[in-house]
Design a protein around this motif. Sequence first.
Motif, PDB file in Angstrom:
ATOM      1  N   GLY A 192       0.839  -1.177   0.000  1.00 35.11           N
ATOM      2  CA  GLY A 192       0.000   0.000   0.000  1.00 35.11           C
ATOM      3  C   GLY A 192       0.878   1.232   0.000  1.00 35.11           C
ATOM      4  O   GLY A 192       2.025   1.045   0.207  1.00 35.11           O
ATOM      5  N   LEU A 193       0.831   2.553  -0.186  1.00 37.62           N
ATOM      6  CA  LEU A 193      -0.278   3.491  -0.067  1.00 37.62           C
ATOM      7  C   LEU A 193      -1.421   2.918  -0.889  1.00 37.62           C
ATOM      8  O   LEU A 193      -1.217   2.549  -2.022  1.00 37.62           O
ATOM      9  N   VAL A 194      -2.574   2.860  -0.292  1.00 41.35           N
ATOM     10  CA  VAL A 194      -3.646   2.083  -0.875  1.00 41.35           C
ATOM     11  C   VAL A 194      -4.780   2.983  -1.338  1.00 41.35           C
ATOM     12  O   VAL A 194      -5.092   3.996  -0.716  1.00 41.35           O
ATOM     13  N   VAL A 195      -5.391   2.587  -2.442  1.00 41.08           N
ATOM     14  CA  VAL A 195      -6.504   3.343  -2.994  1.00 41.08           C
ATOM     15  C   VAL A 195      -7.775   2.519  -2.854  1.00 41.08           C
ATOM     16  O   VAL A 195      -7.754   1.289  -2.998  1.00 41.08           O
ATOM     17  N   ASN A 196      -8.874   3.175  -2.531  1.00 44.37           N
ATOM     18  CA  ASN A 196     -10.157   2.512  -2.339  1.00 44.37           C
ATOM     19  C   ASN A 196     -10.633   1.848  -3.634  1.00 44.37           C
ATOM     20  O   ASN A 196     -10.313   2.298  -4.733  1.00 44.37           O
ATOM     21  N   THR A 197     -11.385   0.770  -3.489  1.00 41.47           N
ATOM     22  CA  THR A 197     -12.007   0.137  -4.650  1.00 41.47           C
ATOM     23  C   THR A 197     -13.505   0.001  -4.421  1.00 41.47           C
ATOM     24  O   THR A 197     -13.964  -0.159  -3.292  1.00 41.47           O
ATOM     25  N   VAL A 198     -14.254   0.076  -5.491  1.00 45.07           N
ATOM     26  CA  VAL A 198     -15.704  -0.141  -5.479  1.00 45.07           C
ATOM     27  C   VAL A 198     -15.996  -1.161  -6.558  1.00 45.07           C
ATOM     28  O   VAL A 198     -15.740  -0.903  -7.745  1.00 45.07           O
ATOM     29  N   GLY A 199     -16.477  -2.324  -6.164  1.00 50.11           N
ATOM     30  CA  GLY A 199     -16.726  -3.377  -7.134  1.00 50.11           C
ATOM     31  C   GLY A 199     -15.464  -3.828  -7.848  1.00 50.11           C
ATOM     32  O   GLY A 199     -15.513  -4.221  -9.011  1.00 50.11           O
ATOM     33  N   GLY A 200     -14.341  -3.743  -7.156  1.00 46.04           N
ATOM     34  CA  GLY A 200     -13.076  -4.162  -7.737  1.00 46.04           C
ATOM     35  C   GLY A 200     -12.403  -3.119  -8.612  1.00 46.04           C
ATOM     36  O   GLY A 200     -11.312  -3.350  -9.123  1.00 46.04           O
ATOM     37  N   GLU A 235      -7.505  14.423   5.187  1.00 43.36           N
ATOM     38  CA  GLU A 235      -8.881  14.326   4.701  1.00 43.36           C
ATOM     39  C   GLU A 235      -8.942  14.445   3.181  1.00 43.36           C
ATOM     40  O   GLU A 235      -9.720  13.741   2.522  1.00 43.36           O
ATOM     41  N   LEU A 236      -8.129  15.308   2.608  1.00 44.84           N
ATOM     42  CA  LEU A 236      -8.123  15.438   1.147  1.00 44.84           C
ATOM     43  C   LEU A 236      -7.533  14.194   0.497  1.00 44.84           C
ATOM     44  O   LEU A 236      -7.865  13.886  -0.656  1.00 44.84           O
ATOM     45  N   GLY A 237      -6.692  13.469   1.222  1.00 44.78           N
ATOM     46  CA  GLY A 237      -6.248  12.172   0.716  1.00 44.78           C
ATOM     47  C   GLY A 237      -7.433  11.251   0.467  1.00 44.78           C
ATOM     48  O   GLY A 237      -7.493  10.547  -0.550  1.00 44.78           O
ATOM     49  N   HIS A 238      -8.401  11.268   1.385  1.00 44.89           N
ATOM     50  CA  HIS A 238      -9.615  10.469   1.176  1.00 44.89           C
ATOM     51  C   HIS A 238     -10.379  10.951  -0.059  1.00 44.89           C
ATOM     52  O   HIS A 238     -10.901  10.141  -0.827  1.00 44.89           O
ATOM     53  N   THR A 239     -10.455  12.262  -0.247  1.00 44.19           N
ATOM     54  CA  THR A 239     -11.211  12.773  -1.399  1.00 44.19           C
ATOM     55  C   THR A 239     -10.569  12.358  -2.717  1.00 44.19           C
ATOM     56  O   THR A 239     -11.230  12.368  -3.755  1.00 44.19           O
ATOM     57  N   LEU A 240      -9.285  11.979  -2.686  1.00 43.17           N
ATOM     58  CA  LEU A 240      -8.601  11.479  -3.885  1.00 43.17           C
ATOM     59  C   LEU A 240      -8.743   9.971  -4.032  1.00 43.17           C
ATOM     60  O   LEU A 240      -8.322   9.398  -5.039  1.00 43.17           O
ATOM     61  N   GLY A 241      -9.325   9.335  -3.026  1.00 40.66           N
ATOM     62  CA  GLY A 241      -9.545   7.894  -3.089  1.00 40.66           C
ATOM     63  C   GLY A 241      -8.636   7.078  -2.200  1.00 40.66           C
ATOM     64  O   GLY A 241      -8.746   5.853  -2.166  1.00 40.66           O
ATOM     65  N   PHE A 242      -7.733   7.718  -1.448  1.00 40.34           N
ATOM     66  CA  PHE A 242      -6.768   6.979  -0.649  1.00 40.34           C
ATOM     67  C   PHE A 242      -7.380   6.520   0.672  1.00 40.34           C
ATOM     68  O   PHE A 242      -8.074   7.279   1.347  1.00 40.34           O
ATOM     69  N   ARG A 243      -7.075   5.276   1.018  1.00 37.62           N
ATOM     70  CA  ARG A 243      -7.573   4.667   2.245  1.00 37.62           C
ATOM     71  C   ARG A 243      -6.580   4.877   3.385  1.00 37.62           C
ATOM     72  O   ARG A 243      -5.451   5.308   3.195  1.00 37.62           O
ATOM     73  N   HIS A 244      -7.010   4.520   4.592  1.00 29.67           N
ATOM     74  CA  HIS A 244      -6.089   4.524   5.725  1.00 29.67           C
ATOM     75  C   HIS A 244      -5.016   3.462   5.516  1.00 29.67           C
ATOM     76  O   HIS A 244      -5.321   2.308   5.226  1.00 29.67           O
ATOM     77  N   HIS A 304      -3.242   1.989   7.623  1.00 30.49           N
ATOM     78  CA  HIS A 304      -3.205   0.938   8.639  1.00 30.49           C
ATOM     79  C   HIS A 304      -4.198  -0.189   8.392  1.00 30.49           C
ATOM     80  O   HIS A 304      -4.242  -1.145   9.164  1.00 30.49           O
ATOM     81  N   THR A 305      -4.989  -0.122   7.322  1.00 32.66           N
ATOM     82  CA  THR A 305      -5.825  -1.278   6.997  1.00 32.66           C
ATOM     83  C   THR A 305      -4.987  -2.410   6.403  1.00 32.66           C
ATOM     84  O   THR A 305      -5.461  -3.533   6.295  1.00 32.66           O
ATOM     85  N   ARG A 306      -3.745  -2.126   6.050  1.00 35.56           N
ATOM     86  CA  ARG A 306      -2.843  -3.154   5.522  1.00 35.56           C
ATOM     87  C   ARG A 306      -2.366  -4.077   6.637  1.00 35.56           C
ATOM     88  O   ARG A 306      -2.236  -3.659   7.790  1.00 35.56           O
ATOM     89  N   PHE A 325      -7.444  -3.045  11.418  1.00 34.75           N
ATOM     90  CA  PHE A 325      -7.901  -3.484  10.097  1.00 34.75           C
ATOM     91  C   PHE A 325      -9.289  -2.935   9.810  1.00 34.75           C
ATOM     92  O   PHE A 325     -10.156  -2.893  10.680  1.00 34.75           O
ATOM     93  N   GLU A 326      -9.516  -2.524   8.571  1.00 39.14           N
ATOM     94  CA  GLU A 326     -10.819  -2.001   8.171  1.00 39.14           C
ATOM     95  C   GLU A 326     -11.516  -2.946   7.198  1.00 39.14           C
ATOM     96  O   GLU A 326     -12.578  -3.486   7.492  1.00 39.14           O
ATOM     97  N   ASP A 327     -10.949  -3.149   6.016  1.00 39.16           N
ATOM     98  CA  ASP A 327     -11.480  -4.122   5.071  1.00 39.16           C
ATOM     99  C   ASP A 327     -10.449  -4.330   3.970  1.00 39.16           C
ATOM    100  O   ASP A 327      -9.367  -3.750   3.991  1.00 39.16           O
ATOM    101  N   ASN A 328     -10.784  -5.172   2.994  1.00 40.36           N
ATOM    102  CA  ASN A 328      -9.870  -5.480   1.899  1.00 40.36           C
ATOM    103  C   ASN A 328     -10.256  -4.795   0.591  1.00 40.36           C
ATOM    104  O   ASN A 328      -9.789  -5.197  -0.474  1.00 40.36           O
ATOM    105  N   ASN A 329     -11.089  -3.773   0.653  1.00 44.39           N
ATOM    106  CA  ASN A 329     -11.534  -3.091  -0.560  1.00 44.39           C
ATOM    107  C   ASN A 329     -10.549  -2.002  -0.965  1.00 44.39           C
ATOM    108  O   ASN A 329     -10.844  -0.799  -0.933  1.00 44.39           O
ATOM    109  N   TRP A 330      -9.356  -2.429  -1.345  1.00 49.25           N
ATOM    110  CA  TRP A 330      -8.312  -1.510  -1.765  1.00 49.25           C
ATOM    111  C   TRP A 330      -7.290  -2.263  -2.589  1.00 49.25           C
ATOM    112  O   TRP A 330      -7.246  -3.495  -2.568  1.00 49.25           O
ATOM    113  N   VAL A 331      -6.503  -1.515  -3.325  1.00 49.85           N
ATOM    114  CA  VAL A 331      -5.384  -2.094  -4.068  1.00 49.85           C
ATOM    115  C   VAL A 331      -4.130  -1.309  -3.712  1.00 49.85           C
ATOM    116  O   VAL A 331      -4.198  -0.121  -3.402  1.00 49.85           O
ATOM    117  N   PRO A 332      -2.965  -1.962  -3.727  1.00 53.97           N
ATOM    118  CA  PRO A 332      -1.732  -1.310  -3.317  1.00 53.97           C
ATOM    119  C   PRO A 332      -1.161  -0.404  -4.402  1.00 53.97           C
ATOM    120  O   PRO A 332      -1.312  -0.662  -5.587  1.00 53.97           O
TER     121      PRO A 332
END
Length: 269
Positions: A83-91, A205-214, A216-218, A225-232
């Motif tokens: 990661g730095l990890v980006v959020n995913t929606v439906g993969g 917070e603006l990192g989230h607006t760009l799609g970046f996840r926390h 520490h979910t890695r 842990f939060e979830d696995n809906n992200w890609v590295p």
Amino acid sequence: MQRSRLGAIALSSAALLGAALASPAMAMTDSEIPSFQEFQSSSYKDTDQQYIVNGDEPVSTTGDLKAYYDRMVHGSEEAMEEGLVVNTVGGVQDKWSTAQVGNLTYCVSTKFGSRYTDVVNAMAAGASLWEEAAPRINYVHVPSQDASCTTRNKSVLFSVEPVQTTQYIARAFFPSTPKRSRNVLVDDSIWTSGSWTPANIMGHELGHTLGFRHEHTRPEAGTCFEDNNWVPLTPYDSSSIMHYPQCNGTSSNLSMTATDRQGAAIAYP
């Protein structure tokens, strides 16, 4: 960035970004995992009736909250490795289009009163962290819309508004968030948050607006842990601006790192 503890399934939706961070996530036995009804009843609802999970991430509907709960309890056991990890929606990566990321327009509500200029400056400083990392990213403040700065304002992509809460300092949204819920809410505690500067808080917070996840979910974080809906995007960075310090993070001030800048450039080349 949360005030009360996180459970193994990010149980404390009501425990959000705050001046003092949560203690590390704690393991839970099956008997300790709440039902969805218990989880929902304990979840914090924001001023615009969105549930807040993972500290500062909005969930719009009860159906979305149930999907989040199911991922926490029944989600994939396979850990992702980088990661730095980006959020995913439906993969699919949850990012702005090339055209849109160059015109991320926003307003800053005049309801901030005497703190209005301070918020304008904090937003500009937080935005510049990402803009300098990936020049394609461009946040554009539209002052002419500040007097009517709400999610209903269609002249800007998102709004920055004040909130009064003991639950968090600030919270944001992801690119996939619908317009009706696309705002950054800021509490007055942003001015008394110790080593976290307003610029770095807004940068997070603006990192989230760009799609970046926390970060520490890695699995490398070993907690929160939060979830696995992200890609590295990059190797794990315990000092990332997107990593909660209390979740085995190694930065105390939410400053941006070289790895953060690398990830932004990868996401938005």
